[in-house]
Design an enzyme around this catalytic site. Sequence first.
Site, PDB file in Angstrom:
ATOM      1  N   HIS A 310      56.800  43.771  51.301  1.00 15.17           N
ATOM      2  CA  HIS A 310      56.470  42.448  51.820  1.00 15.17           C
ATOM      3  C   HIS A 310      57.719  41.826  52.403  1.00 15.17           C
ATOM      4  CE1 HIS A 310      54.806  38.415  52.088  1.00 15.17           C
ATOM      5  NE2 HIS A 310      53.637  39.027  52.040  1.00 15.17           N
ATOM      6  N   ASP A 367      47.234  43.072  49.506  1.00 17.11           N
ATOM      7  CA  ASP A 367      46.283  43.828  50.312  1.00 17.11           C
ATOM      8  C   ASP A 367      46.059  45.241  49.804  1.00 17.11           C
ATOM      9  OD1 ASP A 367      45.409  41.884  51.980  1.00 17.11           O
ATOM     10  OD2 ASP A 367      47.146  42.042  53.286  1.00 17.11           O
TER      11      ASP A 367
HETATM   12  N1  CMC Z   1      56.495  52.334  53.245  1.00 20.22           N
HETATM   13  C1  CMC Z   1      57.688  52.969  53.369  1.00 20.22           C
HETATM   14  N2  CMC Z   1      58.856  52.363  53.624  1.00 20.22           N
HETATM   15  C2  CMC Z   1      58.828  51.030  53.785  1.00 20.22           C
HETATM   16  C3  CMC Z   1      57.632  50.298  53.670  1.00 20.22           C
HETATM   17  C4  CMC Z   1      56.431  50.989  53.393  1.00 20.22           C
HETATM   18  N3  CMC Z   1      55.280  50.342  53.274  1.00 20.22           N
HETATM   19  N4  CMC Z   1      57.884  48.979  53.882  1.00 20.22           N
HETATM   20  C5  CMC Z   1      59.199  48.886  54.103  1.00 20.22           C
HETATM   21  N5  CMC Z   1      59.785  50.133  54.050  1.00 20.22           N
HETATM   22  C6  CMC Z   1      61.205  50.428  54.162  1.00 20.22           C
HETATM   23  C7  CMC Z   1      61.694  50.373  55.605  1.00 20.22           C
HETATM   24  O1  CMC Z   1      61.574  51.637  56.228  1.00 20.22           O
HETATM   25  C8  CMC Z   1      63.122  49.924  55.430  1.00 20.22           C
HETATM   26  O2  CMC Z   1      63.867  51.033  54.974  1.00 20.22           O
HETATM   27  P1  CMC Z   1      65.463  51.157  55.387  1.00 20.22           P
HETATM   28  O3  CMC Z   1      66.111  49.956  54.770  1.00 20.22           O
HETATM   29  O4  CMC Z   1      65.884  52.453  54.785  1.00 20.22           O
HETATM   30  O5  CMC Z   1      65.488  51.163  56.888  1.00 20.22           O
HETATM   31  C9  CMC Z   1      63.040  48.940  54.257  1.00 20.22           C
HETATM   32  O6  CMC Z   1      61.914  49.387  53.479  1.00 20.22           O
HETATM   33  C10 CMC Z   1      62.847  47.480  54.664  1.00 20.22           C
HETATM   34  O7  CMC Z   1      61.701  47.425  55.509  1.00 20.22           O
HETATM   35  P2  CMC Z   1      61.512  46.406  56.718  1.00 20.22           P
HETATM   36  O8  CMC Z   1      60.501  46.964  57.660  1.00 20.22           O
HETATM   37  O9  CMC Z   1      62.850  46.032  57.262  1.00 20.22           O
HETATM   38  O10 CMC Z   1      60.920  45.144  55.972  1.00 20.22           O
HETATM   39  P3  CMC Z   1      60.178  43.958  56.660  1.00 20.22           P
HETATM   40  O11 CMC Z   1      60.401  42.779  55.782  1.00 20.22           O
HETATM   41  O12 CMC Z   1      60.544  43.845  58.099  1.00 20.22           O
HETATM   42  O13 CMC Z   1      58.626  44.414  56.614  1.00 20.22           O
HETATM   43  C11 CMC Z   1      56.398  44.757  55.908  1.00 20.22           C
HETATM   44  C12 CMC Z   1      57.709  43.987  55.667  1.00 20.22           C
HETATM   45  C13 CMC Z   1      55.298  44.130  55.049  1.00 20.22           C
HETATM   46  C14 CMC Z   1      55.990  44.639  57.381  1.00 20.22           C
HETATM   47  C15 CMC Z   1      56.622  46.239  55.526  1.00 20.22           C
HETATM   48  O14 CMC Z   1      56.974  46.338  54.160  1.00 20.22           O
HETATM   49  C16 CMC Z   1      55.388  47.103  55.822  1.00 20.22           C
HETATM   50  O15 CMC Z   1      55.230  47.588  56.949  1.00 20.22           O
HETATM   51  N6  CMC Z   1      54.479  47.309  54.782  1.00 20.22           N
HETATM   52  C17 CMC Z   1      53.246  48.023  55.006  1.00 20.22           C
HETATM   53  C18 CMC Z   1      52.245  47.098  55.662  1.00 20.22           C
HETATM   54  C19 CMC Z   1      51.653  46.081  54.696  1.00 20.22           C
HETATM   55  O16 CMC Z   1      51.261  46.405  53.583  1.00 20.22           O
HETATM   56  N7  CMC Z   1      51.571  44.820  55.164  1.00 20.22           N
HETATM   57  C20 CMC Z   1      50.909  43.743  54.409  1.00 20.22           C
HETATM   58  C21 CMC Z   1      51.831  42.692  53.949  1.00 20.22           C
HETATM   59  S1  CMC Z   1      50.995  41.619  52.751  1.00 20.22           S
HETATM   60  C22 CMC Z   1      49.857  40.747  53.686  1.00 20.22           C
HETATM   61  C23 CMC Z   1      50.447  39.593  54.355  1.00 20.22           C
HETATM   62  O17 CMC Z   1      50.935  38.663  53.659  1.00 20.22           O
HETATM   63  O18 CMC Z   1      50.409  39.572  55.599  1.00 20.22           O
END
Ligand code: CMC
Length: 431
Positions: A310, A367
Site C-alpha cells: 500500500h 482488497d
Molecule cells: N508485489 C511485489 N512487489 C511489490 C508489490 C507487490 N504487490 N508492491 C510493491 N512492491 C515492491 C516494489 O517492486 C518496490 O520494490 P523495490 O523497492 O525493490 O523497487 C517496493 O515494493 C515499493 O513499491 P512501490 O511500487 O514503490 O510502492 P508504491 O507505494 O508506489 O505502490 C502499490 C503501492 C499499492 C501501488 C503497490 O504496492 C502495488 O502495486 N500493489 C499491488 C496492487 C494493489 O494491491 N493495490 C491496491 C491498494 S489498496 C486499495 C486502495 O486503497 O486503492
Amino acid sequence: MSKKAKLLINNQEFDFPLVLGSENEISIDVKQLRSITGGVTTIDPGFKNTASCESKITYLDGEKGILRYRGYAIEDLANNASFLEVAYLLIYGNLPTEDQYKKFNDDIKSESIVDEDIKKILEAFPKSAHPMGILSSLTSALTAFNPTSNTIDYNRSKAELYETIVKVLGKIPVLIAWTIRKKNGLPLDYGDTSLGYVENILKMMFKKPNETYVQNPILVNALNKLLILHADHEQNCSTSTVRIVGSSHAGLFASISAGISALWGPLHGGANQAVLEMLESINDDGGDTNKYMQKAKDKEDPFRLMGFGHRVYKSFDPRAKIIKVATDEVLDDLGVVDPVLDIAKGLEKEALSDKYFVDRSLYPNVDFYSGIIYRAMGIPSDMFTVMFALGRLPGWIAQWREMRLRNEPIGRPRQVYTGENHRKYTPISNR
Ligand code: CMC
C-alpha cells in the site's frame, strides 16, 4: 520548535512557514515559493511527499496503521455504525442525531429512482462492456437528467448542495444494481425502500422474478462493514481526481464519474478484481504459490502480488484486519469450499514470512480480502470495483464538498520541462 523551514538555493536563503496538523504532522507551506524565488518549483511525481490540501475529514497514520473518520476509529465505526451514519459523519462532520438520520435516510430513499431513459443507455452497452465503464458513463449521464446539479453555486445554495448529495446516494446504488442485473440477465427493477440501505442494495442486486428474497444477516453485516471500510481514505488517487475535477467547478455527478474512472485501475480500486483473477490463474496453472512468490520478487518480471502493499500503510492495513474477520464469518456461514481460497491463504502465509515482503512492508491490503467476500456473495469479479465505488461515494462527496466550501483554487500543477529547446520548423521536403 521553529515554525519555519529554511531553503538554500544557490547560496540564497528563503524562509517558509510550517503548517501543523491536529495530529502534529508538519508540512512546509510552499505557496509563495515561485514568487519569492523567481520561478523555482518542487517536483514530486506521484505526490508521495505533497499535501494537496488541508482537510478535516480523514486521518491516516500509515506507519502505525491508524485510520479515523472525523476523529472516530475505523474499528469503532465498522463494528458499531451503519453505512449511512458513517456517510453523514464524513459529509457533515458529526454523527447524526436520530432526527437528522431519519431525514437523511428518507431524503435518500425519495431519490432512489432514476429516469427511465437511463435504462435505454444501459441496454445499449455491449456484453463486453466493463461495469466500471458503464457506471462512470451512467453517472455522467445523470447530469443530463439532473441539470441543476451541474450549474448551481454551492456556496450560495446549501439546500441545492444537500439535494445533489442525497441524489448521488439514492441514484448510484440503482445504477450499480441495474448493472449487475443486466449482467445476470435479470429485469431492471427498483428495490424496496422500506428496507435499510444495505439490505435494499442486496435485494436490488440479487432478487429474482417471482422469488421472495431472504436477507442473510451475516452478508448484510459484512457488506455494511465493507462499505464503511471503503468510505474514505483521504487524498488517494480517485479522491484527488474528484477534488481536482471539482476544482474547475464541474458538478458533483461529473466529478464522481471521473473518480470512478480513476478507481478502475488495478493499482487502486481495480486491485480487488485483479486479486481474484490472479488467484484463479494461479489455480489454473496448478496452484503452485511458491512459483508466483518468486515471480513477484523477480525484478525482470512485471508480475506483482495483487492485494499486497500500500502507498501509505507500512505496518498493516487496519481495514484488512477488520475485513479478514468478516471474511471468515461469511465463508463459514455459506460453507464455501473453493480451491481459490486455499491459494489465497497459502499466498498470505508465505508473503507474511518472506524477507522480500517483510523488508518492504508489503502486507495484505483491504482488497486482498474484499474480493474473496464478494465472490462468496455471488458478485461477478468485474463488479468488485463497482462495489468499492459504492462504498467510496460518501468520501468523494465529503471531499468535494469540503473543497468547494473552502473555495479552493483550480488544481493546476507545474512541471519541469525536459524536452527540446526552441527549434525552427523545416518543410517536409527538407527533412
Ligand atoms: N508485489 C511485489 N512487489 C511489490 C508489490 C507487490 N504487490 N508492491 C510493491 N512492491 C515492491 C516494489 O517492486 C518496490 O520494490 P523495490 O523497492 O525493490 O523497487 C517496493 O515494493 C515499493 O513499491 P512501490 O511500487 O514503490 O510502492 P508504491 O507505494 O508506489 O505502490 C502499490 C503501492 C499499492 C501501488 C503497490 O504496492 C502495488 O502495486 N500493489 C499491488 C496492487 C494493489 O494491491 N493495490 C491496491 C491498494 S489498496 C486499495 C486502495 O486503497 O486503492
